[in-house]
Design an enzyme around this catalytic site. Structure first.
Site, PDB file in Angstrom:
ATOM      1  N   HIS A  30       0.367   3.390 -10.495  1.00 21.43           N
ATOM      2  CA  HIS A  30      -0.587   3.869  -9.488  1.00 21.43           C
ATOM      3  C   HIS A  30       0.148   4.599  -8.357  1.00 21.43           C
ATOM      4  CE1 HIS A  30      -3.778   3.635  -6.505  1.00 21.43           C
ATOM      5  NE2 HIS A  30      -4.555   2.893  -7.250  1.00 21.43           N
TER       6      HIS A  30
ATOM      7  N   ARG B 150       0.850  -1.203   0.000  1.00 22.66           N
ATOM      8  CA  ARG B 150       0.000   0.000   0.000  1.00 22.66           C
ATOM      9  C   ARG B 150       0.881   1.248   0.000  1.00 22.66           C
ATOM     10  NH1 ARG B 150      -4.753   0.770  -1.594  1.00 22.66           N
ATOM     11  NH2 ARG B 150      -5.614  -0.935  -0.303  1.00 22.66           N
TER      12      ARG B 150
ATOM     13  N   ASP C 105     -12.229   9.910  -6.607  1.00 22.59           N
ATOM     14  CA  ASP C 105     -11.811   8.737  -7.376  1.00 22.59           C
ATOM     15  C   ASP C 105     -12.251   8.971  -8.809  1.00 22.59           C
ATOM     16  OD1 ASP C 105     -12.149   5.127  -6.763  1.00 22.59           O
ATOM     17  OD2 ASP C 105     -10.996   6.294  -8.214  1.00 22.59           O
TER      18      ASP C 105
ATOM     19  N   GLU D 297      -2.168   8.778 -11.250  1.00 19.94           N
ATOM     20  CA  GLU D 297      -1.830   7.520 -11.908  1.00 19.94           C
ATOM     21  C   GLU D 297      -1.749   7.667 -13.420  1.00 19.94           C
ATOM     22  OE1 GLU D 297      -4.908   5.954  -8.534  1.00 19.94           O
ATOM     23  OE2 GLU D 297      -4.684   4.682 -10.323  1.00 19.94           O
TER      24      GLU D 297
ATOM     25  N   ARG E 197       1.070  -6.731  -9.517  1.00 22.93           N
ATOM     26  CA  ARG E 197       1.548  -6.069  -8.292  1.00 22.93           C
ATOM     27  C   ARG E 197       1.672  -7.023  -7.108  1.00 22.93           C
ATOM     28  NH1 ARG E 197      -3.411  -2.575  -5.569  1.00 22.93           N
ATOM     29  NH2 ARG E 197      -5.023  -4.179  -5.779  1.00 22.93           N
TER      30      ARG E 197
HETATM   31  O1  TA6 Z   1      -6.877   4.087  -8.489  1.00 24.18           O
HETATM   32  C1  TA6 Z   1      -7.988   4.336  -7.742  1.00 24.18           C
HETATM   33  C2  TA6 Z   1      -8.597   3.017  -7.308  1.00 24.18           C
HETATM   34  O2  TA6 Z   1      -8.997   2.272  -8.408  1.00 24.18           O
HETATM   35  C3  TA6 Z   1      -9.715   3.259  -6.310  1.00 24.18           C
HETATM   36  O3  TA6 Z   1     -10.961   2.889  -6.820  1.00 24.18           O
HETATM   37  C4  TA6 Z   1      -9.320   2.475  -5.067  1.00 24.18           C
HETATM   38  O4  TA6 Z   1      -9.908   1.260  -4.990  1.00 24.18           O
HETATM   39  C5  TA6 Z   1      -7.808   2.385  -5.242  1.00 24.18           C
HETATM   40  O5  TA6 Z   1      -7.606   2.218  -6.610  1.00 24.18           O
HETATM   41  C6  TA6 Z   1      -7.082   1.363  -4.421  1.00 24.18           C
HETATM   42  O6  TA6 Z   1      -7.294   0.092  -4.873  1.00 24.18           O
HETATM   43  P1  TA6 Z   1      -6.679  -1.139  -4.044  1.00 24.18           P
HETATM   44  O7  TA6 Z   1      -7.071  -2.364  -4.824  1.00 24.18           O
HETATM   45  O8  TA6 Z   1      -5.182  -0.942  -4.017  1.00 24.18           O
HETATM   46  O9  TA6 Z   1      -7.265  -1.081  -2.669  1.00 24.18           O
END
Ligand code: TA6
Length: 303
Positions: free
Chosen positions: A172, A77, A216, A275, A103
């Site tokens: 991301h 994360r 988002d 991103e 990932r």
């Molecule tokens: O990039 C934004 C997003 O798609 C959000 O919708 C949110 O879910 C975030 O990614 C994080 O996703 P994750 O799967 O890492 O919890």
């Protein structure tokens, strides 16, 4: 060979004395640690995941959660997760891992090259039985990252199969900010976006982006560089890009942050994701033998 042996062997083969060393990171995962005159940085083989970049004389540019997982099969994360070959939930398979499989798996270290005061690390992952459980294509994906006074990230995909493929991708990136409510994002004025917090309604950006609630958004058909102005850390982060037609902007805010077990309850204040991507209607088609490269270049200016 155990992890320690593997790490020692990787360092023997790829390490650059005084500049780049393969060491054990969190969760025992191998990482490349960079200490060059221009920057210090870290990149894990797990997900070919950049977790730190600090240009010399400056502060850490990337955010990593204090509650992140560090294990095979789980995403880190923070830093720069590589989302591939789909973004978000897989349209035709609710059981598939969000943001693809790239990932959450170990990549191969391909090379570490010093050029002047910058260091380029290349990691690779290829199709195999486990990827084909989710996605039938034959592919070779390289994440080539240059750590210097700028951070350059390139995703190079080759279709190694006999059939055409279509993929989504995202770098991301989690950028560290002093406080999200003080930050401003510029470069998307006039762009259309899909608002994932409002049933994917299509809207149009007017002016700069101020974050005052869960955000988002998938900005569509834009190749513009983004500027993240941060008065608290007195810096402006610029993200330029090539071969990317969408930009995602995300901050989970209070409620979503609390719902994420691998993000501290208050950490939403210190991060924003910008991103560099090709998602949704801007997914990329690649014929057999063809190659596609998406690039993001991150730089920092002091305010
Ligand atoms: O990039 C934004 C997003 O798609 C959000 O919708 C949110 O879910 C975030 O990614 C994080 O996703 P994750 O799967 O890492 O919890």
């Amino acid at each position: 060979m155990d992890t320690v042996g593997t790490i020692a062997e990787l360092d023997r083969r790829f390490g650059v004395p005084g500049v780049a060393k393969v060491v054990e990171g969190y969760g025992g995962l191998p990482k490349v640690r960079i200490t060059s005159p221009q920057a210090t940085a870290e990149m894990y083989l797990h997900g070919a995941h950049v977790t730190s970049w600090t240009p010399s004389g400056g502060e850490e540019v990337l955010f990593v959660s204090s509650r992140s997982h560090w294990e095979d099969g789980r995403a880190i994360r923070g830093g720069v997760p590589v989302c591939f070959p789909w973004f978000g939930d897989k349209a035709d398979d609710p059981n598939a891992p969000a943001h693809g499989f790239a990932r959450t798996k170990a990549w191969q270290l391909e090379s570490i090259v010093q050029r002047g005061d910058a260091v380029t690390v290349s990691m690779v992952t290829e199709s195999n039985e486990s990827t084909k459980k989710w996605w039938p294509a034959d592919f070779r994906l390289v994440h080539r990252v240059t750590f210097g006074s700028e951070l350059s990230l390139e995703l190079v995909l080759t279709n190694t199969g006999a059939a055409a493929l279509r993929f989504e991708e995202a770098l991301h990136a989690y950028h560290r900010v002093g406080h999200i409510e003080k930050a401003r994002v510029r470069g998307l004025d006039g762009a259309y976006y899909l608002d994932k917090t409002d049933r994917n309604q299509k809207k149009r950006q007017q002016g700069e982006i101020l974050i005052a609630s869960e955000t988002d958004r998938v900005y569509l058909d834009t190749q513009h560089a983004i500027e993240l102005e941060d008065p608290m850390l007195r810096r402006r982060i610029r993200v330029a890009k090539e071969n990317s037609l969408t930009t995602v902007v995300w901050n989970p805010w209070v409620r979503k942050a609390r719902a994420l077990s691998d993000l501290g309850d208050d950490e939403w204040k210190q991060m924003i994701c910008i991103e560099t991507s090709n998602v949704g209607d801007f997914a990329v088609d690649l014929a057999p033998g063809q190659q596609h490269t998406t690039k993001a270049i991150v730089s920092v200016a002091h305010l």
